[in-house]
Scaffold this active site. Structure first.
Site, PDB file in Angstrom:
ATOM      1  N   GLU A   1       0.863  -1.193   0.000  1.00 35.11           N
ATOM      2  CA  GLU A   1       0.000   0.000   0.000  1.00 35.11           C
ATOM      3  C   GLU A   1       0.891   1.230   0.000  1.00 35.11           C
ATOM      4  OE1 GLU A   1      -2.673   0.422   3.304  1.00 35.11           O
ATOM      5  OE2 GLU A   1      -3.478  -1.612   3.134  1.00 35.11           O
TER       6      GLU A   1
ATOM      7  N   GLU B   1     -13.625   5.727   0.013  1.00 31.56           N
ATOM      8  CA  GLU B   1     -14.432   4.879   0.893  1.00 31.56           C
ATOM      9  C   GLU B   1     -15.242   5.763   1.831  1.00 31.56           C
ATOM     10  OE1 GLU B   1     -12.106   1.090   2.069  1.00 31.56           O
ATOM     11  OE2 GLU B   1     -10.581   2.644   1.861  1.00 31.56           O
TER      12      GLU B   1
ATOM     13  N   LYS C   1     -15.707   4.626   5.544  1.00 30.22           N
ATOM     14  CA  LYS C   1     -14.555   4.241   6.346  1.00 30.22           C
ATOM     15  C   LYS C   1     -14.487   5.061   7.628  1.00 30.22           C
ATOM     16  CE  LYS C   1      -9.756   2.854   5.907  1.00 30.22           C
ATOM     17  NZ  LYS C   1      -8.620   2.680   4.985  1.00 30.22           N
TER      18      LYS C   1
ATOM     19  N   GLU D   1      -9.208   9.493   5.676  1.00 26.26           N
ATOM     20  CA  GLU D   1      -9.249   8.073   5.334  1.00 26.26           C
ATOM     21  C   GLU D   1     -10.281   7.764   4.241  1.00 26.26           C
ATOM     22  OE1 GLU D   1      -7.417   5.566   6.330  1.00 26.26           O
ATOM     23  OE2 GLU D   1      -6.279   6.453   7.979  1.00 26.26           O
TER      24      GLU D   1
END
Length: 285
Positions: free
Chosen positions: A207, A258, A261, A267
């Protein structure tokens, strides 16, 4: 492409795509897979049933499991046993040269990371990480590492220059590095060498990303520069100071924003695509 939860809809969509896949076993599934029969069933259901049409090359057993993280320390006792169970099943199907078993770590396991050559694994995690590295060495598998210059930058912006974090610093720092990504990657290589006395274990960056919104440092403009520079650097044969002369296998985080999330607002904004499947950055590979 990294698939965090092997749902059939995703794996079926990937059939005959020729896309190489890192398939993950979620942390909350690990305890069950300490039973060899359950591990066998998982591998058959998610790997063997698809392997003729889906190019699965890695299985990541868990993600960022660490004795130091309250949300993942409970999985520590299960990690290596599950890696061993899954490896035995993969080997029994004679896929051990095609599908490699590993786990993804985060850089909080390290100490003394500057300069990178002084890096080691923290004393309170050595008993956890060293047997995992020995397992990887024995099975000729890479260690997966999640590397985020973004978090290092926002954690200490007075000492970590933005240009250094996004591959935009022309001159090297006092340790010889022009970018934080390479310094972080090499710090893991050095820690591995100190842990097992040699370096027979490669690292795949499982990642790396930068948010486009949501808080300090989150910006479309900065994220565009980071992703473009990361792609260019990873694809080049520059490598790092410690491991020069080869491309760096790297996964961008993440495919989509997302919106559900939890955690910091940033995030929710790491996607390189919006949820409607349009590109944010017009990245090219």
């Amino acid at each position: 492409m990294r698939v965090y939860d092997p749902i059939p809809e995703t794996l079926n969509a990937l059939k005959d795509s020729n896309i190489q896949i890192m398939l993950c076993i979620p942390n909350d599934k690990l305890q069950a897979l300490t039973d060899p029969k359950e591990a066998y069933n998982w591998v058959v259901a998610n790997v063997i049933n698809y392997i003729k049409q889906v190019r699965i090359i890695y299985i990541s057993v868990g993600n960022e499991i660490s004795p130091l993280i309250a949300g993942s320390s409970q999985f520590v006792p299960f990690l290596l046993p599950v890696m061993e169970n899954v490896q035995r099943v993969i080997t029994s199907f004679r896929l051990n040269n095609r599908v490699k078993i590993s786990t993804a770590i985060e850089t909080g396991l390290l100490a003394n990371t500057y300069p990178p050559s002084q890096s080691t694994f923290r004393g309170d995690v050595t008993g956890f990480i060293k047997p995992i590295i020995e397992f990887l060495k024995q099975n000729n598998a890479p260690l997966l590492a999640n590397i985020y210059p973004y978090f290092a930058y926002i954690g200490d912006p007075d000492h970590v220059a933005l240009s250094y974090a996004i591959f935009a610093q022309p001159e090297p720092d006092s340790s010889g590095y022009t970018n934080l990504f390479d310094a972080m990657l090499d710090s893991i290589y050095y820690a591995i060498e100190k842990a097992i006395g040699e370096n027979k274990v490669e690292i795949v960056v499982s990642e790396s990303g930068w948010p486009s919104d949501g808080g300090f440092g989150g910006s479309m403009g900065i994220a565009t520069i980071y992703y473009r520079n990361l792609i260019g650097h990873a694809k080049s044969k520059a490598g790092t100071i410690h491991k020069p002369g080869k491309p760096i296998e790297t996964y961008l985080f993440a495919m989509f924003d997302e919106n559900l999330k939890i955690g910091a607002e940033t995030e929710k904004h790491f996607g390189v695509f919006y949820p409607d499947k349009t590109q944010k950055y017009n990245l090219t590979f």
